[in-house]
Motif scaffolding. Structure first.
Motif, mmCIF file in Angstrom:
data_model
loop_
_atom_site.group_PDB
_atom_site.id
_atom_site.type_symbol
_atom_site.label_atom_id
_atom_site.label_comp_id
_atom_site.label_asym_id
_atom_site.label_seq_id
_atom_site.Cartn_x
_atom_site.Cartn_y
_atom_site.Cartn_z
ATOM 1 N N ARG A 2 44.373 40.657 46.171
ATOM 2 C CA ARG A 2 43.676 41.910 46.425
ATOM 3 C C ARG A 2 42.179 41.636 46.469
ATOM 4 O O ARG A 2 41.721 40.580 46.042
ATOM 5 C CB ARG A 2 44.033 42.957 45.389
ATOM 6 C CG ARG A 2 43.642 42.586 43.977
ATOM 7 C CD ARG A 2 44.326 43.429 42.949
ATOM 8 N NE ARG A 2 43.488 44.491 42.465
ATOM 9 C CZ ARG A 2 43.961 45.565 41.858
ATOM 10 N NH1 ARG A 2 45.246 45.718 41.693
ATOM 11 N NH2 ARG A 2 43.162 46.485 41.423
ATOM 12 N N PHE A 3 41.470 42.587 46.992
ATOM 13 C CA PHE A 3 40.023 42.481 47.079
ATOM 14 C C PHE A 3 39.429 43.619 46.271
ATOM 15 O O PHE A 3 39.941 44.733 46.292
ATOM 16 C CB PHE A 3 39.554 42.573 48.538
ATOM 17 C CG PHE A 3 40.112 41.458 49.371
ATOM 18 C CD1 PHE A 3 41.269 41.641 50.099
ATOM 19 C CD2 PHE A 3 39.494 40.229 49.403
ATOM 20 C CE1 PHE A 3 41.809 40.612 50.855
ATOM 21 C CE2 PHE A 3 40.010 39.200 50.163
ATOM 22 C CZ PHE A 3 41.166 39.385 50.889
ATOM 23 N N GLU A 4 38.369 43.315 45.552
ATOM 24 C CA GLU A 4 37.689 44.328 44.743
ATOM 25 C C GLU A 4 36.189 44.216 44.934
ATOM 26 O O GLU A 4 35.677 43.148 45.269
ATOM 27 C CB GLU A 4 38.019 44.134 43.263
ATOM 28 C CG GLU A 4 39.465 44.320 42.943
ATOM 29 C CD GLU A 4 39.749 44.236 41.458
ATOM 30 O OE1 GLU A 4 40.927 44.175 41.121
ATOM 31 O OE2 GLU A 4 38.807 44.215 40.635
ATOM 32 N N ASN A 16 43.345 37.069 42.555
ATOM 33 C CA ASN A 16 44.749 36.659 42.517
ATOM 34 C C ASN A 16 45.241 36.875 41.089
ATOM 35 O O ASN A 16 44.635 36.378 40.142
ATOM 36 C CB ASN A 16 44.901 35.189 42.912
ATOM 37 C CG ASN A 16 44.501 34.962 44.341
ATOM 38 O OD1 ASN A 16 45.075 35.542 45.246
ATOM 39 N ND2 ASN A 16 43.489 34.138 44.559
ATOM 40 N N ALA A 17 46.322 37.651 40.946
ATOM 41 C CA ALA A 17 46.850 37.993 39.631
ATOM 42 C C ALA A 17 48.158 37.273 39.374
ATOM 43 O O ALA A 17 49.019 37.193 40.250
ATOM 44 C CB ALA A 17 47.053 39.500 39.539
ATOM 45 N N GLU A 30 40.895 39.859 31.722
ATOM 46 C CA GLU A 30 39.640 40.333 32.294
ATOM 47 C C GLU A 30 39.325 39.526 33.542
ATOM 48 O O GLU A 30 39.872 38.450 33.748
ATOM 49 C CB GLU A 30 38.487 40.236 31.296
ATOM 50 C CG GLU A 30 38.060 38.829 30.972
ATOM 51 C CD GLU A 30 36.887 38.761 30.012
ATOM 52 O OE1 GLU A 30 36.439 39.799 29.502
ATOM 53 O OE2 GLU A 30 36.406 37.659 29.772
ATOM 54 N N THR A 31 38.469 40.079 34.391
ATOM 55 C CA THR A 31 37.939 39.328 35.520
ATOM 56 C C THR A 31 36.441 39.203 35.329
ATOM 57 O O THR A 31 35.808 40.006 34.643
ATOM 58 C CB THR A 31 38.230 40.010 36.878
ATOM 59 O OG1 THR A 31 37.720 41.331 36.851
ATOM 60 C CG2 THR A 31 39.722 40.040 37.176
ATOM 61 N N VAL A 32 35.886 38.177 35.954
ATOM 62 C CA VAL A 32 34.440 37.950 35.926
ATOM 63 C C VAL A 32 33.983 37.865 37.373
ATOM 64 O O VAL A 32 34.488 37.049 38.149
ATOM 65 C CB VAL A 32 34.094 36.648 35.165
ATOM 66 C CG1 VAL A 32 32.596 36.412 35.185
ATOM 67 C CG2 VAL A 32 34.619 36.704 33.742
ATOM 68 N N CYS A 33 33.032 38.705 37.757
ATOM 69 C CA CYS A 33 32.518 38.700 39.121
ATOM 70 C C CYS A 33 31.922 37.332 39.443
ATOM 71 O O CYS A 33 31.081 36.830 38.686
ATOM 72 C CB CYS A 33 31.463 39.793 39.294
ATOM 73 S SG CYS A 33 30.651 39.764 40.919
ATOM 74 N N PRO A 34 32.345 36.717 40.557
ATOM 75 C CA PRO A 34 31.794 35.410 40.904
ATOM 76 C C PRO A 34 30.349 35.473 41.396
ATOM 77 O O PRO A 34 29.696 34.445 41.556
ATOM 78 C CB PRO A 34 32.728 34.912 42.011
ATOM 79 C CG PRO A 34 33.277 36.146 42.633
ATOM 80 C CD PRO A 34 33.361 37.154 41.524
ATOM 81 N N ILE A 49 42.497 35.038 38.743
ATOM 82 C CA ILE A 49 41.618 34.029 39.332
ATOM 83 C C ILE A 49 40.841 34.715 40.446
ATOM 84 O O ILE A 49 41.430 35.347 41.329
ATOM 85 C CB ILE A 49 42.426 32.838 39.879
ATOM 86 C CG1 ILE A 49 43.189 32.180 38.722
ATOM 87 C CG2 ILE A 49 41.499 31.840 40.571
ATOM 88 C CD1 ILE A 49 44.126 31.087 39.159
ATOM 89 N N VAL A 50 39.525 34.616 40.382
ATOM 90 C CA VAL A 50 38.680 35.295 41.366
ATOM 91 C C VAL A 50 37.966 34.279 42.241
ATOM 92 O O VAL A 50 37.693 33.150 41.814
ATOM 93 C CB VAL A 50 37.648 36.228 40.685
ATOM 94 C CG1 VAL A 50 38.339 37.304 39.883
ATOM 95 C CG2 VAL A 50 36.682 35.463 39.820
ATOM 96 N N HIS A 51 37.697 34.686 43.473
ATOM 97 C CA HIS A 51 36.996 33.840 44.441
ATOM 98 C C HIS A 51 35.983 34.692 45.185
ATOM 99 O O HIS A 51 36.305 35.793 45.616
ATOM 100 C CB HIS A 51 37.965 33.260 45.485
ATOM 101 C CG HIS A 51 39.072 32.470 44.907
ATOM 102 N ND1 HIS A 51 38.950 31.147 44.567
ATOM 103 C CD2 HIS A 51 40.338 32.813 44.605
ATOM 104 C CE1 HIS A 51 40.093 30.715 44.075
ATOM 105 N NE2 HIS A 51 40.950 31.700 44.088
ATOM 106 N N ALA A 52 34.789 34.148 45.347
ATOM 107 C CA ALA A 52 33.806 34.790 46.220
ATOM 108 C C ALA A 52 34.274 34.652 47.660
ATOM 109 O O ALA A 52 34.935 33.675 48.019
ATOM 110 C CB ALA A 52 32.436 34.137 46.043
ATOM 111 N N LEU A 53 33.965 35.622 48.476
ATOM 112 C CA LEU A 53 34.268 35.537 49.898
ATOM 113 C C LEU A 53 33.180 34.718 50.590
ATOM 114 O O LEU A 53 32.044 34.644 50.105
ATOM 115 C CB LEU A 53 34.313 36.940 50.507
ATOM 116 C CG LEU A 53 35.301 37.926 49.878
ATOM 117 C CD1 LEU A 53 35.207 39.273 50.582
ATOM 118 C CD2 LEU A 53 36.707 37.402 49.913
#
Length: 78
Positions: A2-4, A16-17, A30-34, A49-53
């Protein structure tokens, strides 16, 4: 997947969850903004797991989903 949008800097990123089968064992989620490092708590048990676009992906995302004060910032894509 998903995108947030970050609630702090409002820039989009991919999330990605991965859910845990046993929520009693799972760590606090929790998530941390990249982009800015803002931490956002999550309900439920899982790892995120978060990724910058890329700049091109972010521009396309912003064109498709412009910022709006009513926007909750979550776009699901499975």
């Amino acid at each position: 997947m998903r995108f947030e949008r970050c609630n702090h800097c409002r820039r989009p990123y991919q999330v990605n969850a991965f859910d845990f089968q046993d929520p009693d064992w799972a760590p606090t989620s929790e998530t941390v903004c990249p982009h800015c490092g803002h931490r956002e708590g999550r309900s439920g048990a899982g790892i995120f797991i978060v990724h910058a676009l890329t700049p091109e992906e972010e521009a396309a995302f912003d064109a498709a989903y412009p910022l709006d004060s009513r926007d909750d910032g979550i776009i699901d894509r499975d």
